[in-house]
Design a protein around this motif. Structure first.
Motif, PDB file in Angstrom:
ATOM      1  N   ALA A  49       9.312   9.525   2.034  1.00 43.19           N
ATOM      2  CA  ALA A  49       8.467   7.771   1.849  1.00 43.19           C
ATOM      3  C   ALA A  49       7.020   8.680   2.735  1.00 43.19           C
ATOM      4  O   ALA A  49       5.992   7.713   2.109  1.00 43.19           O
ATOM      5  CB  ALA A  49       8.743   7.054   3.346  1.00 43.19           C
ATOM      6  N   ILE A  50       6.652   9.812   3.150  1.00 41.92           N
ATOM      7  CA  ILE A  50       5.481   9.656   3.827  1.00 41.92           C
ATOM      8  C   ILE A  50       4.995  10.606   2.328  1.00 41.92           C
ATOM      9  O   ILE A  50       3.500  10.842   2.227  1.00 41.92           O
ATOM     10  CB  ILE A  50       5.628  10.377   4.776  1.00 41.92           C
TER      11      ILE A  50
ATOM     12  N   ILE B  75      -0.548   8.604  -2.694  1.00 39.74           N
ATOM     13  CA  ILE B  75      -0.610   7.446  -2.594  1.00 39.74           C
ATOM     14  C   ILE B  75      -2.255   7.187  -2.048  1.00 39.74           C
ATOM     15  O   ILE B  75      -3.454   7.257  -2.564  1.00 39.74           O
ATOM     16  CB  ILE B  75      -0.020   6.173  -2.308  1.00 39.74           C
TER      17      ILE B  75
ATOM     18  N   ARG C  33       0.666  -1.235   0.196  1.00 41.68           N
ATOM     19  CA  ARG C  33      -0.027  -0.278  -0.130  1.00 41.68           C
ATOM     20  C   ARG C  33       1.047   1.170   0.357  1.00 41.68           C
ATOM     21  O   ARG C  33       0.928   1.612  -0.842  1.00 41.68           O
ATOM     22  CB  ARG C  33      -0.369  -0.209   1.202  1.00 41.68           C
ATOM     23  N   PHE C  34       2.113   1.277   0.849  1.00 43.69           N
ATOM     24  CA  PHE C  34       2.413   2.451   0.970  1.00 43.69           C
ATOM     25  C   PHE C  34       4.208   2.238   1.514  1.00 43.69           C
ATOM     26  O   PHE C  34       4.880   2.184   1.959  1.00 43.69           O
ATOM     27  CB  PHE C  34       3.003   3.263   2.292  1.00 43.69           C
ATOM     28  N   PRO C  35       4.288   1.694  -0.206  1.00 42.63           N
ATOM     29  CA  PRO C  35       5.894   1.783  -0.489  1.00 42.63           C
ATOM     30  C   PRO C  35       7.325   1.982   0.169  1.00 42.63           C
ATOM     31  O   PRO C  35       7.278   3.148   0.391  1.00 42.63           O
ATOM     32  CB  PRO C  35       6.234   1.381  -1.653  1.00 42.63           C
TER      33      PRO C  35
ATOM     34  N   ALA D 226       5.437  10.287  -0.757  1.00 41.93           N
ATOM     35  CA  ALA D 226       4.876   9.323  -1.877  1.00 41.93           C
ATOM     36  C   ALA D 226       3.889   9.051  -1.083  1.00 41.93           C
ATOM     37  O   ALA D 226       2.775   8.298  -1.597  1.00 41.93           O
ATOM     38  CB  ALA D 226       5.975   8.285  -1.607  1.00 41.93           C
ATOM     39  N   ALA D 227       4.079   8.061   0.237  1.00 46.52           N
ATOM     40  CA  ALA D 227       2.264   7.683   0.279  1.00 46.52           C
ATOM     41  C   ALA D 227       1.390   8.482   0.698  1.00 46.52           C
ATOM     42  O   ALA D 227       0.272   8.112   0.538  1.00 46.52           O
ATOM     43  CB  ALA D 227       3.174   6.632   2.128  1.00 46.52           C
TER      44      ALA D 227
ATOM     45  N   LEU E 285       6.971   3.550   2.909  1.00 46.84           N
ATOM     46  CA  LEU E 285       7.120   3.737   4.557  1.00 46.84           C
ATOM     47  C   LEU E 285       7.459   3.028   5.635  1.00 46.84           C
ATOM     48  O   LEU E 285       7.885   4.164   6.613  1.00 46.84           O
ATOM     49  CB  LEU E 285       4.898   3.988   4.648  1.00 46.84           C
TER      50      LEU E 285
ATOM     51  N   GLY F 213      15.286   9.839   4.303  1.00 42.71           N
ATOM     52  CA  GLY F 213      14.427   9.022   4.218  1.00 42.71           C
ATOM     53  C   GLY F 213      12.797   8.945   4.185  1.00 42.71           C
ATOM     54  O   GLY F 213      11.573   8.963   3.346  1.00 42.71           O
ATOM     55  N   LEU F 214      12.467   9.618   5.758  1.00 41.54           N
ATOM     56  CA  LEU F 214      11.064   9.992   5.947  1.00 41.54           C
ATOM     57  C   LEU F 214      10.264  10.207   5.336  1.00 41.54           C
ATOM     58  O   LEU F 214       8.851  10.326   5.184  1.00 41.54           O
ATOM     59  CB  LEU F 214      11.616  10.109   7.844  1.00 41.54           C
TER      60      LEU F 214
END
Lengths: 107, 107
Positions: free
Chosen positions: B94-95, B101, A87-89, B97-98, A91, B90-91
């Motif tokens: 990632a957030i 989505i 779902r959230f790659p 990008a999430a 993360l 990376g945090l």
DNA sequence: CTCCTGGTTCAATGGTTATTGAACTAAGAC
DNA sequence: GTCTTAGTTCAATAACCATTGAACCAGGAG
């Protein structure tokens, strides 16, 4: 709070996932689960009281972060890595990595 | 809530960062800042009321996620990408990008 | 100077959160 | 059967959250 057994709790809402993982006790639980395929509820008694653990497990389960399986008299908890990754790659990995760094604050 | 101007709010606590980014309005603000080097407070009036925006900006600033700079009669907000990347690599990405989505839920 | 504009401050409100302890249930152990 | 272990449920509590609206303030524009 949702109904007791909800095996199909799916990862849906980013807010729910981040809220679940913003709590230190829950993050500690998740970090420990990351090193173990499964762990009994009872192996987290050092994190919080029994009823408080139930509460945190529910929040994690409702967010789709963990799943709970009943085996004899035990509840076995596991991290839903693949579901989260799907779902959230990236993360979960980023948060786990950040949590490791965060833990180094008092060295 | 901390004192008004705190330029040296540094990224320290993972819980604070995740709490800051678990709120949809604040995530929307951050997502928008990710595409702009700087934006005035007033450019977010569609997100929340004025006083509510002040509240959210404060929470983001206290977590070290944004910085606020006063320029003439305006407050210019910017995302503290490098500081976040340095502390929790990376945090943020990632957030973000999430969040993209997560935004696709109703397609 | 007066009038906007951009933004803060403050108190109030309703909802949620984490935590506790006591009572309870389910199931294996003795 | 009784005891014990593992865990849930429930009500209560204190703290905190997001949101509102009204009052306020700083600074530029006219």
């Amino acid at each position: 709070m949702r109904s007791p057994s909800h095996p199909g709790d799916d990862v849906v809402d980013l807010s729910a996932v981040l809220e679940a993982l913003s709590e230190p006790t829950r993050r500690q639980i998740v970090a420990r689960l990351a090193n173990q395929p499964e762990a009994a509820c009872s192996s987290f008694v050092d994190c919080a009281s029994k009823s408080n653990l139930t509460y945190h497990f529910n929040r994690l389960r409702e967010a789709g972060v963990i799943s709970v399986r009943k085996e004899a008299q035990f509840r076995l908890i596991s991290l839903r890595r693949e579901a989260l990754q799907a779902r959230f790659p990236g993360l979960l990995d980023a948060i786990l990595a950040a949590d490791r760094i965060d833990g180094e604050r008092f060295d």
